[in-house]
Design a protein around this motif. Structure first.
Motif, PDB file in Angstrom:
ATOM      1  N   TRP A  18       0.230 -10.845  83.137  1.00  0.00           N
ATOM      2  CA  TRP A  18       1.418  -9.851  83.492  1.00  0.00           C
ATOM      3  C   TRP A  18       2.447  -9.784  82.293  1.00  0.00           C
ATOM      4  CZ3 TRP A  18       2.222  -6.181  86.843  1.00  0.00           C
ATOM      5  CH2 TRP A  18       3.582  -5.803  87.136  1.00  0.00           C
ATOM      6  N   ARG A  19       2.788  -8.632  81.636  1.00  0.00           N
ATOM      7  CA  ARG A  19       3.600  -8.410  80.510  1.00  0.00           C
ATOM      8  C   ARG A  19       4.957  -7.744  80.810  1.00  0.00           C
ATOM      9  NH1 ARG A  19      -1.330  -6.110  79.369  1.00  0.00           N
ATOM     10  NH2 ARG A  19      -1.216  -3.823  78.830  1.00  0.00           N
ATOM     11  N   GLY A  20       4.790  -7.436  82.068  1.00  0.00           N
ATOM     12  CA  GLY A  20       6.172  -6.442  82.824  1.00  0.00           C
ATOM     13  C   GLY A  20       6.268  -4.951  81.913  1.00  0.00           C
ATOM     14  N   SER A  21       5.112  -4.478  81.636  1.00  0.00           N
ATOM     15  CA  SER A  21       5.016  -3.119  81.160  1.00  0.00           C
ATOM     16  C   SER A  21       5.593  -2.362  82.185  1.00  0.00           C
ATOM     17  CB  SER A  21       3.730  -2.638  80.704  1.00  0.00           C
ATOM     18  OG  SER A  21       3.470  -1.516  80.722  1.00  0.00           O
ATOM     19  N   ALA A  22       6.274  -1.286  81.684  1.00  0.00           N
ATOM     20  CA  ALA A  22       6.873  -0.207  82.356  1.00  0.00           C
ATOM     21  C   ALA A  22       5.977   0.577  83.460  1.00  0.00           C
ATOM     22  CB  ALA A  22       7.916   0.646  81.794  1.00  0.00           C
ATOM     23  N   LYS A  23       4.809   0.672  82.696  1.00  0.00           N
ATOM     24  CA  LYS A  23       3.826   1.344  83.406  1.00  0.00           C
ATOM     25  C   LYS A  23       3.297   0.513  84.519  1.00  0.00           C
ATOM     26  CE  LYS A  23       2.814   3.701  79.491  1.00  0.00           C
ATOM     27  NZ  LYS A  23       1.989   4.159  78.345  1.00  0.00           N
ATOM     28  N   HIS A  24       3.316  -0.918  84.315  1.00  0.00           N
ATOM     29  CA  HIS A  24       2.643  -1.841  85.338  1.00  0.00           C
ATOM     30  C   HIS A  24       3.626  -2.017  86.468  1.00  0.00           C
ATOM     31  CE1 HIS A  24      -0.076  -4.027  82.516  1.00  0.00           C
ATOM     32  NE2 HIS A  24      -0.524  -2.706  82.392  1.00  0.00           N
ATOM     33  N   TRP A  25       4.895  -2.039  86.158  1.00  0.00           N
ATOM     34  CA  TRP A  25       5.895  -2.147  86.972  1.00  0.00           C
ATOM     35  C   TRP A  25       5.876  -0.901  88.014  1.00  0.00           C
ATOM     36  CZ3 TRP A  25       7.893  -6.314  88.808  1.00  0.00           C
ATOM     37  CH2 TRP A  25       8.748  -7.296  87.800  1.00  0.00           C
ATOM     38  N   HIS A  26       5.776   0.252  87.451  1.00  0.00           N
ATOM     39  CA  HIS A  26       5.672   1.380  88.326  1.00  0.00           C
ATOM     40  C   HIS A  26       4.818   1.313  89.321  1.00  0.00           C
ATOM     41  CE1 HIS A  26       6.023   5.546  88.982  1.00  0.00           C
ATOM     42  NE2 HIS A  26       4.881   5.729  89.303  1.00  0.00           N
ATOM     43  N   ARG A  27       3.503   1.008  88.853  1.00  0.00           N
ATOM     44  CA  ARG A  27       2.425   0.581  89.884  1.00  0.00           C
ATOM     45  C   ARG A  27       2.599  -0.510  90.998  1.00  0.00           C
ATOM     46  NH1 ARG A  27      -1.027   1.179  85.427  1.00  0.00           N
ATOM     47  NH2 ARG A  27      -1.742   3.479  85.126  1.00  0.00           N
ATOM     48  N   TYR A  28       3.049  -1.385  90.251  1.00  0.00           N
ATOM     49  CA  TYR A  28       3.479  -2.520  90.984  1.00  0.00           C
ATOM     50  C   TYR A  28       4.434  -2.424  92.219  1.00  0.00           C
ATOM     51  CZ  TYR A  28       5.122  -7.267  92.031  1.00  0.00           C
ATOM     52  OH  TYR A  28       5.441  -8.643  92.492  1.00  0.00           O
ATOM     53  N   GLU A  29       5.444  -1.828  91.829  1.00  0.00           N
ATOM     54  CA  GLU A  29       6.445  -1.290  92.856  1.00  0.00           C
ATOM     55  C   GLU A  29       5.910  -0.343  93.820  1.00  0.00           C
ATOM     56  OE1 GLU A  29      10.296   0.130  91.157  1.00  0.00           O
ATOM     57  OE2 GLU A  29      10.631  -1.965  92.071  1.00  0.00           O
ATOM     58  N   HIS A  30       5.158   0.551  93.278  1.00  0.00           N
ATOM     59  CA  HIS A  30       4.230   1.388  94.274  1.00  0.00           C
ATOM     60  C   HIS A  30       3.485   0.609  95.554  1.00  0.00           C
ATOM     61  CE1 HIS A  30       1.875   5.601  94.587  1.00  0.00           C
ATOM     62  NE2 HIS A  30       2.482   5.167  95.697  1.00  0.00           N
ATOM     63  N   ALA A  31       2.529  -0.326  94.792  1.00  0.00           N
ATOM     64  CA  ALA A  31       1.915  -1.181  95.750  1.00  0.00           C
ATOM     65  C   ALA A  31       2.573  -1.913  96.667  1.00  0.00           C
ATOM     66  CB  ALA A  31       1.135  -2.140  94.716  1.00  0.00           C
TER      67      ALA A  31
END
Lengths: 201, 490
Positions: free
Chosen positions: B222-235
């Motif tokens: 995990w690197r805390g990418s903004a794009k990852h966070w976006h999907r993460y919060e969605h999930a």
């Protein structure tokens, strides 16, 4: 023809670190305004509005979950319908595969008892939808990826704690390292770094 | 975000920064010495000198009791237990329902409070979720062993087989298999998703190579990418949305095990909501039982504040009232039905002289109905000793609730010829103590190796508080009224 394989590190991008999310958002807006488009940011918490600034949008996950849920519901009812009624096909073939239905008369209820079959179908809906959400999120994010070029930047050590990192990636059509470094230095960042990578060779 | 109401200032006490949150929560794991604190004087020098060591040691000891009782049971058969006709369900089902119920607070805190945007969940959700998973594990042991041949427990699942047999899908017991296994799986997934960013924080904070590699592996990079966070919060929000109906369905299905039967005292339509409320009640009591000592031992008073304790006590009181309403309704149903068997059952519950189990019923009413009423008094919600007495009382009471429901009904069926008496054996009690041991063992392993408070969500909370501050400051500067209502309306 001689073939020389070049394994020297290539530029991955330029990163700048900030000590709060507002500074990061402001900087991201300015870098965007300067015409760069291949941006990413690395933050310890989800920063709201950041993906809007980056003009990046992805709603695939919702659909993945939706169709997983539908599949779970259908599979649940199909399983129960099959095992209690089944298709009017040759029993021998089914028997060989252990797929023979086993109709049971319970209190004179219909063999395909829709209300009584609801709970398993309901649980399977949730189970498959949850699989869709978790594994979909992980897959779309390209995880697991234990090492990523951006980890070569020293400031990334604190990007999971209290630093907010903005990155202009080398894939950007207007990528010019010196120009970006200069731009980022003027944005109130704590430090700016050129990130190199040897990955992919 | 515009629709985020301002958070209560008392949810985070003292001056915190992101780094100090990392240190407060992360170092509990990264620095093993924290588990030797606070030091306790013991008879044997250097042995069991801290609460962690004592609790873990006790858990380990009782875990061995569990293993022994499992060996005894499997070797000799179900006969070592006290259940026999007419009581086919004894301690095993009582404890199964009790443990499943305890797990429910974790899902409620992590899912329902997330959907309701209750920020106070941030500091208690992680260990409440851990409790959920461990409680479901303890619960799952019972039906598996009650099959008598746990090595063929997979027969409960539908799969193509040479016996040409399938489960009887109209049975609530089969629904239970689906509900509980789904609940366990989804709870573990939800928990793991919540842990990913924290694993990354620990990976970056760890000094030892082993910890870096281990946390690096489980953080999935995990690197805390903004794009990852976006999907993460969605999930996360989707998982919360899925877990909410799931948690309601699990105890509903558990209550169907009883409500679908025609046994007097079981065939009641109020069972599903009353079981779900009881589960949340028991769960919050257990969360408080752990939260109160842990915040003291690990100096987490600034993160799990008096406000949290107060609100948890209020949730406990509210759900307790729903449960008490359920008890009143049971009595009303029995009377209103006019069915002699139901009336006889009621008499059997409350009559102190004629019935062998009335002591259990009155224990239930006192521990679950009356003692929790202390929570009406604000001063008592701030008093740790009284809180611990109340939460313990609730845990006992919820156990007796299932005890009252199961043996009293089964020993007084419609036919006097099948009346009987139930008493547990030593191995029933040993196995119950054993699952408590398993729970303690797993909880304290969790406290040793995983962050017991969600680090990144605490940072989000801190971030929002700083923003709230800034906003109210701006409002004052502009000469506007910085009222809570206005900010909420933004």
């Amino acid at each position: 023809m001689s073939h020389v394989r070049d394994t020297s590190p290539k530029p991955y991008g330029v990163v700048a670190e900030f000590d709060n999310s507002d500074a990061l958002l402001e900087a991201a807006e300015k870098v965007k305004a300067a015409g760069y488009r291949d941006l990413d940011a690395y933050t310890p918490i989800p920063v709201h509005g950041l993906t809007d600034v980056l003009e990046w949008k992805d709603d695939k996950l919702g659909w993945v979950v939706f169709f997983h849920g539908i599949a779970g519901f259908a599979a649940g009812y199909f399983l129960q319908w099959w095992t209690s009624q089944g298709l009017p096909v040759s029993n021998t073939a089914l028997q060989v595969n252990g797929l023979l239905p086993y109709p049971m008369n319970v209190g004179g209820k219909p063999e395909f008892s829709i209300p009584a079959f609801f709970p398993p179908a309901y649980e399977l809906t949730i189970l498959l939808a949850a699989f869709g959400a978790v594994f979909g999120m992980i897959a779309f994010n390209g995880l697991p990826k234990p090492h990523h070029p951006v980890f070569n930047a020293a400031c990334m050590n604190r990007a999971s704690s209290d630093r907010y990192v903005l990155c202009v990636e080398a894939t950007d059509p207007r990528y010019d390292e010196d120009e970006i470094v200069e731009l980022m230095n003027g944005l109130g960042s704590l430090s700016v770094e050129r990130v190199k990578t040897s990955e992919g060779y | 975000m515009a629709n985020n109401p301002p958070v209560d200032k008392e949810l985070l006490v003292g001056h915190h920064t992101n780094a100090s949150l990392d240190a407060t929560i992360g170092d509990i794991i990264l620095n093993p010495a924290t588990h030797n604190e606070p030091a306790i004087k013991t008879p044997i020098k250097g042995f069991m000198t801290s609460p962690w060591q004592i609790a873990f040691g006790l858990g380990f000891l009782l875990l061995n009791v569990l293993l022994l009782s499992i060996v005894m049971l499997v070797w000799n058969g179900i006969g070592v237990w006290g259940n026999n006709q007419p009581v086919g369900w004894g301690f095993d089902i009582i404890n199964f329902v009790w443990w499943i119920g305890i797990g429910h607070a974790g899902t409620l805190i992590s899912a329902v409070l997330l959907l309701l945007r209750q920020k106070w969940r941030n500091s208690i959700n992680r260990f409440a979720e851990a409790m959920t998973i461990f409680a479901v594990m303890c619960a799952g042991i019972y039906p598996l062993l009650h099959t008598g041949r746990p090595w063929v427990a997979y027969w409960l699942m539908p799969y193509p087989n040479w016996l040409a047999m399938w489960p009887q899908f109209r049975s609530p017991l089969v629904w239970d298999v689906f509900a509980v296994s789904t609940y366990a799986t989804v709870s573990i997934l939800f928990w793991f998703v919540g842990l990913i960013p924290d694993f990354a924080t620990l990976r970056d904070r760890a000094k030892s190579k082993f910890a870096q590699v281990a946390f690096g592996a489980v953080s999935l990079g995990w690197r805390g990418s903004a794009k990852h966070w976006h999907r993460y919060e969605h999930a996360s929000i989707i998982l919360a949305g899925l877990s909410t109906p799931l948690v309601l369905s699990v105890h509903t299905v558990v209550s169907f095990d009883f409500a679908m039967g025609i046994v007097p005292g079981w065939n009641v339509t109020i069972f599903p909501p009353y079981f779900v409320a009881g589960a949340v009640f028991a769960g919050f009591a257990m969360v408080l039982t752990f939260a109160i000592p842990l915040r003291k031992w690990y100096k987490l008073e600034s993160l799990i504040t008096m406000k949290h304790i107060d609100w948890m006590a209020k949730v406990m009181l509210a759900t307790g009232l729903i449960v008490f309403y359920g008890y009143i309704m049971e009595v009303f149903y029995a009377w209103y039905s006019g069915v002699p068997a139901e009336m006889a059952l009621l008499y059997n519950r409350y009559n102190l002289f004629d019935s062998p189990y009335s002591w259990a019923f009155w224990t239930l009413i006192i521990t679950n109905g009356i003692i929790p009423q202390l929570m009406w008094v604000p001063k008592y919600r701030q008093n740790m000793k009284i809180l611990l007495v109340v939460t313990t009382s609730i845990s006992i009471g919820m156990w007796f609730e299932r005890y009252v429901i199961i043996p009293i009904s089964l020993t007084r069926d419609y036919v006097p010829g099948s009346f009987g008496f139930y008493s547990p054996t030593l191995w029933d009690i040993a196995m119950f103590a054993g699952t408590i041991g398993l729970f303690l063992f797993l909880m304290f392993l969790f406290i040793r190796f995983l962050p017991m408070i969600n680090i990144f969500e605490m940072k989000e909370l801190l971030h929002q508080m700083e923003h709230d501050d800034k906003h109210s400051h701006d409002h004052k500067e502009n000469g506007k009224l910085a009222t809570t209502a206005q900010e909420g309306a933004e």
